[in-house]
Design an enzyme around this catalytic site. Sequence first.
Site, PDB file in Angstrom:
ATOM      1  N   TYR A 145       2.181  10.203  17.816  1.00 23.40           N
ATOM      2  CA  TYR A 145       3.286   9.794  18.993  1.00 23.40           C
ATOM      3  C   TYR A 145       4.491   9.386  18.387  1.00 23.40           C
ATOM      4  O   TYR A 145       5.277   8.346  18.744  1.00 23.40           O
ATOM      5  CB  TYR A 145       2.941   8.538  19.783  1.00 23.40           C
ATOM      6  CG  TYR A 145       1.156   9.026  20.290  1.00 23.40           C
ATOM      7  CD1 TYR A 145       1.066  10.089  20.881  1.00 23.40           C
ATOM      8  CD2 TYR A 145       0.266   7.825  19.872  1.00 23.40           C
ATOM      9  CE1 TYR A 145      -0.253  10.310  21.510  1.00 23.40           C
ATOM     10  CE2 TYR A 145      -1.111   8.052  20.439  1.00 23.40           C
ATOM     11  CZ  TYR A 145      -1.354   9.320  20.812  1.00 23.40           C
ATOM     12  OH  TYR A 145      -2.546   9.532  21.648  1.00 23.40           O
ATOM     13  N   LYS A 189      -4.562  -9.025  -4.115  1.00 21.35           N
ATOM     14  CA  LYS A 189      -4.387  -9.987  -3.102  1.00 21.35           C
ATOM     15  C   LYS A 189      -5.760  -9.691  -2.295  1.00 21.35           C
ATOM     16  O   LYS A 189      -5.932  -9.193  -1.293  1.00 21.35           O
ATOM     17  CB  LYS A 189      -3.276  -9.598  -2.175  1.00 21.35           C
ATOM     18  CG  LYS A 189      -3.143 -10.437  -0.968  1.00 21.35           C
ATOM     19  CD  LYS A 189      -2.567 -11.765  -1.276  1.00 21.35           C
ATOM     20  CE  LYS A 189      -2.125 -12.554  -0.021  1.00 21.35           C
ATOM     21  NZ  LYS A 189      -1.748 -13.949  -0.429  1.00 21.35           N
ATOM     22  N   ASP A 222       0.957 -13.625  -4.568  1.00 18.84           N
ATOM     23  CA  ASP A 222       1.927 -14.559  -4.142  1.00 18.84           C
ATOM     24  C   ASP A 222       1.898 -15.849  -5.219  1.00 18.84           C
ATOM     25  O   ASP A 222       3.021 -16.285  -5.791  1.00 18.84           O
ATOM     26  CB  ASP A 222       1.557 -15.194  -2.915  1.00 18.84           C
ATOM     27  CG  ASP A 222       0.275 -15.651  -2.401  1.00 18.84           C
ATOM     28  OD1 ASP A 222      -0.713 -15.151  -3.257  1.00 18.84           O
ATOM     29  OD2 ASP A 222      -0.119 -16.469  -1.660  1.00 18.84           O
ATOM     30  N   ASP A 246       5.019  -3.021  -9.398  1.00 13.61           N
ATOM     31  CA  ASP A 246       6.518  -2.876  -8.984  1.00 13.61           C
ATOM     32  C   ASP A 246       7.169  -4.134  -8.793  1.00 13.61           C
ATOM     33  O   ASP A 246       8.378  -4.085  -9.348  1.00 13.61           O
ATOM     34  CB  ASP A 246       6.668  -1.758  -7.818  1.00 13.61           C
ATOM     35  CG  ASP A 246       8.057  -1.324  -7.852  1.00 13.61           C
ATOM     36  OD1 ASP A 246       8.735  -0.923  -8.853  1.00 13.61           O
ATOM     37  OD2 ASP A 246       8.512  -1.104  -6.678  1.00 13.61           O
ATOM     38  N   ASP A 250      10.249  -6.459 -11.003  1.00 18.44           N
ATOM     39  CA  ASP A 250      11.591  -6.786 -10.837  1.00 18.44           C
ATOM     40  C   ASP A 250      11.867  -8.184 -11.047  1.00 18.44           C
ATOM     41  O   ASP A 250      13.004  -8.799 -11.411  1.00 18.44           O
ATOM     42  CB  ASP A 250      11.854  -6.373  -9.326  1.00 18.44           C
ATOM     43  CG  ASP A 250      12.527  -5.107  -8.940  1.00 18.44           C
ATOM     44  OD1 ASP A 250      12.122  -4.109  -9.803  1.00 18.44           O
ATOM     45  OD2 ASP A 250      13.267  -4.816  -8.126  1.00 18.44           O
TER      46      ASP A 250
HETATM   47  N1  GGG Z   1      14.064   4.622 -12.619  1.00 20.20           N
HETATM   48  C1  GGG Z   1      13.257   4.136 -11.636  1.00 20.20           C
HETATM   49  C2  GGG Z   1      13.652   4.460 -10.362  1.00 20.20           C
HETATM   50  O1  GGG Z   1      14.404   5.622 -10.034  1.00 20.20           O
HETATM   51  N2  GGG Z   1      12.976   3.635  -9.238  1.00 20.20           N
HETATM   52  C3  GGG Z   1      13.479   3.909  -8.064  1.00 20.20           C
HETATM   53  C4  GGG Z   1      12.138   3.369  -7.415  1.00 20.20           C
HETATM   54  O2  GGG Z   1      12.535   3.031  -5.984  1.00 20.20           O
HETATM   55  N3  GGG Z   1      11.149   3.582  -7.678  1.00 20.20           N
HETATM   56  C5  GGG Z   1       9.971   2.847  -6.979  1.00 20.20           C
HETATM   57  C6  GGG Z   1       8.988   2.877  -7.773  1.00 20.20           C
HETATM   58  O3  GGG Z   1       9.054   2.973  -9.257  1.00 20.20           O
HETATM   59  O4  GGG Z   1       8.127   2.656  -7.410  1.00 20.20           O
END
Ligand code: GGG
Length: 357
Positions: A145, A189, A222, A246, A250
């Site tokens: 949908y 989690k 968390d 991921d 960061d």
């Molecule tokens: N050099 C890594 C890149 O381009 N990452 C972009 C991105 O958003 N990657 C998501 C991921 O690696 O999970």
Amino acid sequence: MKTYRIGVIPGDGIGKEVIPEGKKVLEAVGKRFGLKFEFTDFPWGTEYYLSTGEMMPEDGLDTLKSFDAILFGAVGDPKVPDHITLHGLILPIRRGFDQYACERPSYLYAGVPCPLVGKKPGEIDLIVIRENTEGEYAPIGGHVYLGTPEEVAVQTAVFTRRGCERVIRYAFELARKRNKKKLVTSVTKSNAQGFGMVLWDRTFREVARSYPDIQTESLLVDAACMDFVRRPEHFDVVVASNLFGDILTDIGAIISGSMGLAPSANLNPERRFPSMFEPVHGSAPDIYGKGIANPLATILSARMMLDFLGEEEAARLIEGAVRKILAEEKIRTPDLGGKATTKEVGDAVVELISQTQ
Ligand code: GGG
């Protein structure tokens, strides 16, 4: 002369600016150690998609298969939705070449401003092993949908015993090899994700039994995020699913100074396929074209490539040059508070490599 054939995919945005610096540094180190790097560039990415309808050709993996390694820049462009670019280029390579162990180190170098109060150089020294082929990134799901008020979207995370077992074992082996805190932290989690992540937790406990010399702990994601900020010095090797790995990396990058310093290695440990080395950062459309992206994440990824190829001495030379430049606090890009360009930082690394006795 030993020759390595490297497939190069600069990709999108600042990927196109940092990759030339990585190649330059590899060439410089090659001159010092009698290594030849034969680079083959592939113009795959969003521009390629806009002219052909695909992010890379159908036979892209066949083309890449014969290379010793792949150097990758970044993917993502505001002109095309991110789920198309990501699923069209980088994820098929990670999965297709079974690069199931993604190594993402975070290290606080001397001379790098840390957003956390009172942290000393070397106090943050952890490595996240991100599961790289399944989990929440599995391309399984669908809509019905579409575009209506009744729209339904289903997205399935995939956890296999084999997939969990091999990446967890990789993390334990790495903790042994690093020989630092000898601690492996597993992050899930599983209180909420009661099937796949419970399988992960159980597999973690089973694998741990074969490594009595390694301490273990299991954290909910968390709590892990909180501790990455509150006491990052606690961690050694952290193993996490595709999505959590991921996100955690960061945080790992930013607490150790900048996304521009975070390298990664997407490894097929059995070496049946080429492994791929890339900065953790994305294509950064906000700074693309200004020539100010930090190339050190790519240069440190090239360093990881050399290590994986067995060129440890050459890898150490790159690491030493990067450390020296950061410690001197002179030549640095704006993400680290400096005014240098991408090229100037790359040139400085090359110069140091060429001069070091
Ligand atoms: N050099 C890594 C890149 O381009 N990452 C972009 C991105 O958003 N990657 C998501 C991921 O690696 O999970």
